[in-house]
Design an enzyme around this catalytic site. Structure first.
Site, mmCIF file in Angstrom:
data_model
loop_
_atom_site.group_PDB
_atom_site.id
_atom_site.type_symbol
_atom_site.label_atom_id
_atom_site.label_comp_id
_atom_site.label_asym_id
_atom_site.label_seq_id
_atom_site.Cartn_x
_atom_site.Cartn_y
_atom_site.Cartn_z
ATOM 1 N N LYS A 8 -4.433 -4.966 2.747
ATOM 2 C CA LYS A 8 -3.981 -4.257 1.541
ATOM 3 C C LYS A 8 -5.038 -4.318 0.441
ATOM 4 O O LYS A 8 -5.341 -3.306 -0.205
ATOM 5 C CB LYS A 8 -2.674 -4.870 1.058
ATOM 6 C CG LYS A 8 -2.172 -4.354 -0.279
ATOM 7 C CD LYS A 8 -0.824 -4.942 -0.616
ATOM 8 C CE LYS A 8 -0.903 -6.403 -0.987
ATOM 9 N NZ LYS A 8 -1.544 -6.625 -2.314
ATOM 10 N N CYS A 13 -2.023 -9.728 2.454
ATOM 11 C CA CYS A 13 -3.053 -9.460 1.436
ATOM 12 C C CYS A 13 -4.335 -8.814 1.941
ATOM 13 O O CYS A 13 -4.828 -7.874 1.335
ATOM 14 C CB CYS A 13 -3.405 -10.760 0.719
ATOM 15 S SG CYS A 13 -2.100 -11.371 -0.371
ATOM 16 N N THR A 35 0.844 -1.193 0.000
ATOM 17 C CA THR A 35 0.000 0.000 0.000
ATOM 18 C C THR A 35 0.877 1.241 0.000
ATOM 19 O O THR A 35 1.881 1.307 0.703
ATOM 20 C CB THR A 35 -0.908 0.005 1.242
ATOM 21 O OG1 THR A 35 -1.714 -1.186 1.239
ATOM 22 C CG2 THR A 35 -1.825 1.224 1.260
ATOM 23 N N PHE A 67 1.598 -14.069 11.867
ATOM 24 C CA PHE A 67 0.186 -13.704 11.750
ATOM 25 C C PHE A 67 -0.736 -14.916 11.808
ATOM 26 O O PHE A 67 -1.922 -14.793 12.093
ATOM 27 C CB PHE A 67 -0.059 -12.873 10.482
ATOM 28 C CG PHE A 67 -0.329 -13.665 9.226
ATOM 29 C CD1 PHE A 67 -1.615 -14.002 8.855
ATOM 30 C CD2 PHE A 67 0.705 -14.046 8.383
ATOM 31 C CE1 PHE A 67 -1.869 -14.709 7.694
ATOM 32 C CE2 PHE A 67 0.473 -14.742 7.221
ATOM 33 C CZ PHE A 67 -0.825 -15.085 6.876
ATOM 34 N N LYS A 68 -0.184 -16.116 11.564
ATOM 35 C CA LYS A 68 -0.939 -17.355 11.729
ATOM 36 C C LYS A 68 0.073 -18.475 11.919
ATOM 37 O O LYS A 68 1.273 -18.291 11.716
ATOM 38 C CB LYS A 68 -1.837 -17.630 10.520
ATOM 39 C CG LYS A 68 -1.054 -17.839 9.231
ATOM 40 C CD LYS A 68 -1.955 -17.975 8.007
ATOM 41 C CE LYS A 68 -2.699 -19.278 7.971
ATOM 42 N NZ LYS A 68 -3.403 -19.490 6.682
ATOM 43 N N ARG A 100 -6.857 -17.143 20.674
ATOM 44 C CA ARG A 100 -7.086 -18.119 19.604
ATOM 45 C C ARG A 100 -7.898 -19.335 20.063
ATOM 46 O O ARG A 100 -8.150 -20.236 19.261
ATOM 47 C CB ARG A 100 -5.749 -18.630 19.064
ATOM 48 C CG ARG A 100 -4.859 -17.559 18.453
ATOM 49 C CD ARG A 100 -5.317 -17.157 17.085
ATOM 50 N NE ARG A 100 -4.347 -16.284 16.414
ATOM 51 C CZ ARG A 100 -4.428 -15.911 15.146
ATOM 52 N NH1 ARG A 100 -5.430 -16.332 14.395
ATOM 53 N NH2 ARG A 100 -3.518 -15.105 14.621
ATOM 54 N N LYS A 126 -9.603 -11.700 -7.428
ATOM 55 C CA LYS A 126 -8.642 -11.898 -6.341
ATOM 56 C C LYS A 126 -8.910 -10.929 -5.199
ATOM 57 O O LYS A 126 -8.950 -11.327 -4.021
ATOM 58 C CB LYS A 126 -7.221 -11.708 -6.879
ATOM 59 C CG LYS A 126 -6.131 -11.696 -5.817
ATOM 60 C CD LYS A 126 -6.067 -12.994 -5.045
ATOM 61 C CE LYS A 126 -4.865 -12.990 -4.099
ATOM 62 N NZ LYS A 126 -4.790 -14.217 -3.301
#
Length: 443
Positions: free
Chosen positions: A261, A258, A77, A320-321, A420, A202
């Site tokens: 953004k 992704c 970005t 992030f995961k 989580r 996408k």
């Protein structure tokens, strides 16, 4: 590219990059040193590398030899100028297109692989067309082939994809790319569209997935307030075939390279076309994601008697995961920054994220808080002297913690904040910890 090489032994695949250090890492004989951590990737690279998968910094030479070139560069970005904060920065896409235009020989199929704004192909086509007019005998076809894999499950996602999407207006080029995927993907899963539909698909797919995360996190907040359990609610609504069970896990919000953004790029697109109400709708998905992370940080401070200044907090997970070492837009970054602003001492554990990545993520603006952080090697060290453990990434190891041993080294009264719902909350309570689990109401 590794999976294409693995599945198509008759095709020579060359990955190029200007970064010599990165290429050296991809060529390292020790497959555990690959620059990207992804389950099963080392095995795939190991089978194909040196056979029909090559990594090199010889960019122009590789382009000149190629029949097909995939543009797979970063599209962050924009941080300044027109569209700052929302529009995609296409400098690397443009630079790649110009390099292809200069180096290509004969007819070359150029494939957009990066996630791009709608009508970016027009930019690429314009640059390539200028090269075609130079009388060098070059010609080009441009296709869009967005990637729908998820980090952590990228290899199985590529080996058995839900769909392969190819957008373009040159039937021969579309057929050539479809033939590559057709060596292992059933024909009915290879979808073809025009260029613009492919580019927009996408962005839309990522926007819909992110929207589900923000939606279930909004439900988690009201579950905590009313005594409901978001996991029970998610199971009930996920049983509806019109909704489905995927992406209904409440947590600290979405991250990765992704989702945010792409939604912000959609917002910019809508505003460009005067669709303000639609822009505001999608922008709220990102706003709610930020709110969830700020809410978690505030909750930690509140439960620890309104202050975390000088208190130790063990942070379990920074990626992030799970099953990736990617920290881009990780929820852990904003949550940890907020706690550092409050003066906390963070003891951070992640099995795959290197210290340098954590440092880069936690760089505070001038005048930031008085907190500090240090990397630790295991859960015991993360908990040592801590008032709380904060579980931010759903690594499987965090489901198998020895809670009596951990509680013994924490400062009492101690907390587990499980964003989580991954840890054994009952075992943690039995060991004497107070437990907060996202979306779990106290009634």
């Amino acid at each position: 590219m590794a999976v294409i090489a693995d599945r198509c032994p008759g095709i020579q695949v060359t990955v190029v990059d200007l970064n010599a250090e990165r290429i050296a890492a991809w060529n390292d004989p020790d497959l555990s040193q690959l620059p990207v951590y992804e389950p099963e990737l080392d095995a795939v690279v190991g089978r194909a590398r040196g056979q029909n998968l090559h990594f090199t910094t010889a960019v122009e030479e590789a382009i000149a030899a190629a029949d097909m070139v995939f543009i797979s560069v970063n599209t962050p970005t924009k941080t300044r100028g027109l569209g700052a904060g929302q529009a995609s920065d296409l400098r690397w896409v443009e630079a790649s297109a110009r390099t292809v235009a200069q180096a290509a020989r004969g007819h070359t199929i150029v494939v957009e692989k990066s996630t791009l704004p709608v009508r970016t192909a027009e930019v690429i086509q314009t640059i390539l067309s200028a090269a075609t007019g130079d009388g060098n005998g070059c010609s080009f076809s441009v296709l869009s082939n967005p990637e729908f894999l998820a980090e952590g499950t990228a290899i199985p996602d590529l080996e058995a994809p839900d769909r392969v999407l190819i957008g373009g207006d040159d039937p021969a080029a579309i057929a050539a790319l479809a033939a590559i995927y057709g060596q292992w993907v059933p024909a009915e899963r290879i979808l073809t569209t025009n260029l613009w539909s492919s580019e927009l698909s996408k962005l839309t797919a990522n926007a819909f997935l992110a929207q589900r995360i923000s939606s279930i996190n909004s439900i988690a907040a009201v579950c905590e307030a009313t005594g409901a359990d978001v996991r029970e609610v998610a199971k009930a609504i996920g049983a509806d075939s019109r909704i489905g069970a995927k992406f209904l896990q409440a947590g600290p919000g979405f991250g990765g390279s992704c989702f945010q953004k792409d939604i912000l790029n959609l917002v910019y697109l809508y505003r460009h076309y005067g669709l303000e109400e639609v822009a505001a709708y999608w922008e709220q998905v990102v706003t709610l994601n930020t709110w969830q992370q700020q809410r978690i940080a505030r909750l930690v401070v509140t439960r620890l008697f309104g202050t975390v200044s000088g208190k130790r907090i063990g942070v379990l997970g920074f990626a992030f995961k799970a099953d990736t070492n990617d920290t881009r837009e990780s929820p852990a970054i904003r949550i940890c920054r907020d706690l550092l602003e409050e003066g906390a001492i963070l003891q951070i554990l992640d099995p795959k994220v290197e210290e340098g990545q954590i440092t880069a993520g936690l760089v505070q603006p001038a005048g930031g808080g008085e907190g500090s952080w240090l990397p630790v090697a295991d859960v015991h060290q993360a908990a040592s002297g801590a008032d709380a453990l904060l579980l931010l990434t759903e690594w499987q190891a965090f489901a198998q913690i020895d809670w009596p041993a951990v509680a013994a080294v924490m400062r009492q009264p101690a907390w587990l904040f499980d964003t989580r719902a991954k840890a054994d909350g009952a075992a943690a309570r039995a060991a004497g910890l107070n437990v907060w689990t996202v979306g779990e109401g106290s009634g």
